[in-house]
Design a protein around this motif. Structure first.
Motif, mmCIF file in Angstrom:
data_model
loop_
_atom_site.group_PDB
_atom_site.id
_atom_site.type_symbol
_atom_site.label_atom_id
_atom_site.label_comp_id
_atom_site.label_asym_id
_atom_site.label_seq_id
_atom_site.Cartn_x
_atom_site.Cartn_y
_atom_site.Cartn_z
ATOM 1 N N SER A 250 0.784 -1.065 -0.132
ATOM 2 C CA SER A 250 0.128 0.210 -0.074
ATOM 3 C C SER A 250 0.916 1.175 0.193
ATOM 4 O O SER A 250 0.363 2.139 -0.810
ATOM 5 N N PRO A 251 1.783 1.408 0.895
ATOM 6 C CA PRO A 251 2.623 2.683 0.821
ATOM 7 C C PRO A 251 3.448 3.062 -0.490
ATOM 8 O O PRO A 251 3.479 3.835 -0.943
ATOM 9 N N THR A 252 3.760 1.794 -1.084
ATOM 10 C CA THR A 252 4.397 1.775 -2.515
ATOM 11 C C THR A 252 3.277 2.251 -3.723
ATOM 12 O O THR A 252 3.691 3.170 -4.411
ATOM 13 N N LEU A 253 2.137 1.827 -3.404
ATOM 14 C CA LEU A 253 1.117 2.221 -4.377
ATOM 15 C C LEU A 253 0.937 3.654 -4.147
ATOM 16 O O LEU A 253 0.875 4.566 -5.376
ATOM 17 N N LEU A 254 0.773 4.167 -3.009
ATOM 18 C CA LEU A 254 0.387 5.659 -3.039
ATOM 19 C C LEU A 254 1.476 6.536 -3.255
ATOM 20 O O LEU A 254 1.262 7.519 -3.866
ATOM 21 N N ALA A 255 2.962 6.044 -3.044
ATOM 22 C CA ALA A 255 3.845 6.732 -3.382
ATOM 23 C C ALA A 255 4.081 6.986 -4.951
ATOM 24 O O ALA A 255 4.591 7.838 -5.181
ATOM 25 N N CYS A 256 3.746 5.661 -5.439
ATOM 26 C CA CYS A 256 3.832 5.972 -6.997
ATOM 27 C C CYS A 256 2.711 6.813 -7.472
ATOM 28 O O CYS A 256 3.003 7.394 -8.470
ATOM 29 N N CYS B 32 -5.698 14.209 -2.227
ATOM 30 C CA CYS B 32 -5.304 14.908 -3.437
ATOM 31 C C CYS B 32 -6.575 15.205 -4.166
ATOM 32 O O CYS B 32 -6.107 16.076 -5.507
ATOM 33 N N GLY B 33 -7.801 15.020 -4.204
ATOM 34 C CA GLY B 33 -8.802 15.567 -4.806
ATOM 35 C C GLY B 33 -9.327 14.620 -5.901
ATOM 36 O O GLY B 33 -9.800 15.217 -6.877
ATOM 37 N N PHE B 34 -9.375 13.351 -5.912
ATOM 38 C CA PHE B 34 -9.871 12.435 -6.861
ATOM 39 C C PHE B 34 -10.767 11.414 -6.250
ATOM 40 O O PHE B 34 -10.745 11.216 -5.078
ATOM 41 N N GLU B 35 -11.467 10.587 -7.061
ATOM 42 C CA GLU B 35 -12.535 9.673 -6.509
ATOM 43 C C GLU B 35 -11.990 8.362 -7.112
ATOM 44 O O GLU B 35 -11.971 8.180 -8.414
ATOM 45 N N PRO C 163 0.493 13.994 0.407
ATOM 46 C CA PRO C 163 0.309 13.539 1.832
ATOM 47 C C PRO C 163 1.547 12.645 1.783
ATOM 48 O O PRO C 163 2.233 12.218 1.220
ATOM 49 N N ASP C 164 1.771 12.355 3.393
ATOM 50 C CA ASP C 164 2.924 11.530 3.612
ATOM 51 C C ASP C 164 2.689 10.218 3.260
ATOM 52 O O ASP C 164 1.733 9.420 3.870
ATOM 53 N N VAL C 165 3.328 9.421 2.597
ATOM 54 C CA VAL C 165 3.219 8.267 2.023
ATOM 55 C C VAL C 165 4.103 7.170 2.606
ATOM 56 O O VAL C 165 4.214 5.947 2.096
ATOM 57 N N ARG C 166 4.882 7.647 3.688
ATOM 58 C CA ARG C 166 5.819 6.786 4.049
ATOM 59 C C ARG C 166 5.265 5.472 4.767
ATOM 60 O O ARG C 166 4.374 5.805 5.606
ATOM 61 N N ALA C 167 6.045 4.277 4.779
ATOM 62 C CA ALA C 167 5.620 3.181 5.504
ATOM 63 C C ALA C 167 6.301 3.248 6.973
ATOM 64 O O ALA C 167 7.268 4.126 6.955
ATOM 65 N N SER C 168 5.739 2.622 7.823
ATOM 66 C CA SER C 168 6.113 2.738 9.280
ATOM 67 C C SER C 168 6.093 1.321 9.840
ATOM 68 O O SER C 168 5.439 0.267 9.713
ATOM 69 N N GLU C 169 7.309 1.094 10.414
ATOM 70 C CA GLU C 169 7.538 -0.023 11.304
ATOM 71 C C GLU C 169 8.281 0.292 12.786
ATOM 72 O O GLU C 169 8.933 1.108 13.044
ATOM 73 N N GLU C 170 7.975 -0.658 13.742
ATOM 74 C CA GLU C 170 8.522 -0.514 14.979
ATOM 75 C C GLU C 170 9.799 -1.417 14.925
ATOM 76 O O GLU C 170 9.788 -2.596 14.588
ATOM 77 N N VAL C 171 10.716 -0.965 15.524
ATOM 78 C CA VAL C 171 11.921 -1.481 15.738
ATOM 79 C C VAL C 171 12.638 -1.375 17.008
ATOM 80 O O VAL C 171 12.488 -0.496 17.823
ATOM 81 N N LEU D 277 -5.993 4.369 1.075
ATOM 82 C CA LEU D 277 -6.278 4.936 -0.388
ATOM 83 C C LEU D 277 -7.384 5.946 -0.264
ATOM 84 O O LEU D 277 -7.485 7.105 -0.803
ATOM 85 N N LEU D 278 -8.381 5.795 0.550
ATOM 86 C CA LEU D 278 -9.620 6.773 0.593
ATOM 87 C C LEU D 278 -9.146 8.007 1.065
ATOM 88 O O LEU D 278 -9.455 9.017 0.752
ATOM 89 N N ALA D 279 -8.215 7.806 2.219
ATOM 90 C CA ALA D 279 -7.606 9.242 2.851
ATOM 91 C C ALA D 279 -6.831 10.049 1.912
ATOM 92 O O ALA D 279 -6.932 10.957 1.757
ATOM 93 N N PHE D 280 -6.088 9.035 1.249
ATOM 94 C CA PHE D 280 -5.155 9.752 0.119
ATOM 95 C C PHE D 280 -5.933 10.396 -0.902
ATOM 96 O O PHE D 280 -5.715 11.498 -1.257
#
Length: 419
Positions: free
Chosen positions: A161-167, A211-214, A298-306, A204-207
């Motif tokens: 999902s993060p890759t999809l939104l970043a693209c 961004c202003g598309f449906e 929008p911030d499309v970065r992925a998040s991981e706990e380490v 995707l809905l929030a993104f």
């Protein structure tokens, strides 16, 4: 004749949208007189339809077959009988065939969208490539504009999902704007099936809202409804990928540079159906895009706990990264961009350290001298507190291999830090 009907439809839609005749002519690339003829043309008269026992149930039949073209007609007749239908199977078979033909035709016909109205998105599995010295599976993200047929292609190492939104963000930057709607198939990063009801993926809905598309979904078992991008993906697989295999491309960056050069050539080739290039049609379409400001994306970065290990490092994708010794044993949040691989570590929302992720699976380490020195200083402090012999200060910090100490030492050190 088909091209004329398409132009007539486009002209009528633009007129209802409030555009003037000269504006419509400019958008469609025809003369004012031609637009006037389009708008004056009247639809052909249709013969009156005969009454049928199935007429009251036509909408129900259409809905059933529209969702499942091969819906069982015996089951369908039982459902209609329960609603009051008194006819037999013969006329139902005839009606079902008519409806099915209409549904299939509607699904596969190449309808022309208005400029800036729609884009279509899909993934292409590009096979196995040697990326940074490692055999990796590569994917191609494709966003294709429905009107101009201009495409944006980005090769990636996953389809998360993060890759999809970043693209998406990179595509909007490339096109310098956003279309009104984007069409997807049933990819799990775009749509979720909750008990038979399809819902847009929350990310995707929030993104899309920002961004202003449906987001739109092509119907189940009918991917032809996004046939434009499907055809382009076939073209990409049959033309670019075989050519790319003959080139010395050893990284994702190499692949993306090569495909961009190929796309520049494709965009200058005339589209036979329109006798225009993609670039020529894009010039008209681009003026109607919703504006896109990259700085406000929008911030499309992925998040991981380490977890910070006793050696003062965090581990991710088999690689190690050092952090200041004061964070030993703590759980940190790492946010990273899936395309640029730029990463930042946070503790409770406060940024600690930024760096670039090493290639996945390389089993490498990014250890900073400042972190070695801080860990060494902490070790000296703890050993002095326990009355142990001091470590000579003349020894270089880079020579101290803090990750090879006995486990008991790290356990004691972590206990002291926790206090």
């Amino acid at each position: 004749m088909l091209a004329r009907k398409v132009k007539m439809h486009q002209a009528e839609v633009l007129r209802k949208a409030g555009h003037k005749q000269w504006e419509i002519a400019e958008m469609l690339g025809v003369s004012d007189r031609m637009v006037r003829n389009y708008l004056k043309a009247k639809p052909e008269a249709q013969p009156a339809a005969k009454q049928s026992l199935l007429d009251p149930y036509h909408e129900y039949i259409t809905a059933r077959i529209d969702e499942a073209p091969n819906y069982n007609l015996v089951v369908l007749r039982k459902e209609l009988v329960a609603q009051g239908y008194t006819g037999g199977m013969t006329i139902l078979r005839v009606r079902a065939k008519q409806v099915r033909d209409e549904v299939v035709k509607r699904a596969v016909i190449r309808f022309e969208t208005m400029p800036a109205q729609q884009a279509q998105v899909d993934w292409k599995e590009a096979g196995i490539w040697e990326i940074d010295g490692v055999q990796r599976k590569v994917y191609a993200f494709v966003m294709l504009l429905g009107y101009s047929r201009r495409a944006y292609v980005r090769f990636t190492l996953d389809m998360r999902s993060p890759t999809l939104l970043a693209c998406h963000v990179e595509a909007f930057k490339h096109f310098c704007g956003v279309v009104r709607e984007i069409l997807y198939d049933n990819m799990k990063t775009a749509w979720l099936n909750r008990g038979g009801v399809w819902e847009v993926h929350p990310a995707l809905l929030a993104f899309a809202a920002q961004c202003g598309f449906e987001p739109k979904r092509c119907k189940v078992r009918r991917p032809q409804t996004k046939g434009k991008v499907e055809r382009f993906i076939g073209y990409l697989g049959n033309h670019f990928l075989p050519m790319a295999r003959t080139m010395n491309l050893t990284s994702i960056e190499d692949l993306n540079l090569a495909v961009n050069e190929w796309l520049e050539e494709v965009n200058e080739e005339p589209i036979r159906a329109f006798c225009e290039t993609r670039n020529e049609r894009f010039e008209r379409e681009q003026t109607l895009f919703t504006s896109f400001v990259p700085e406000a994306a929008p911030d499309v970065r992925a998040s991981e706990e380490v977890i910070v290990s006793l050696e003062g490092t965090v581990r991710f994708e088999t690689n190690r990264y050092s952090v200041p010794a004061r964070y030993l044993g703590k759980v940190l949040t790492m946010r990273f961009h899936p395309l640029t691989r730029d990463a930042t570590l946070y503790e409770k929302g406060t940024a600690i350290r930024s760096f670039t992720l090493l290639p996945k699976g390389s089993r490498a380490a990014d250890i900073r001298d400042v972190d070695r020195k801080e860990l060494l200083a902490l070790w000296r402090k703890q050993t002095q507190a326990h009355g142990q012999k001091n470590v000579p200060h003349t020894k270089a910090a880079s020579d101290i291999h803090v990750d090879t100490r006995p486990p008991s030492w790290y356990e004691r050190l972590l206990a002291e830090v926790a206090v």
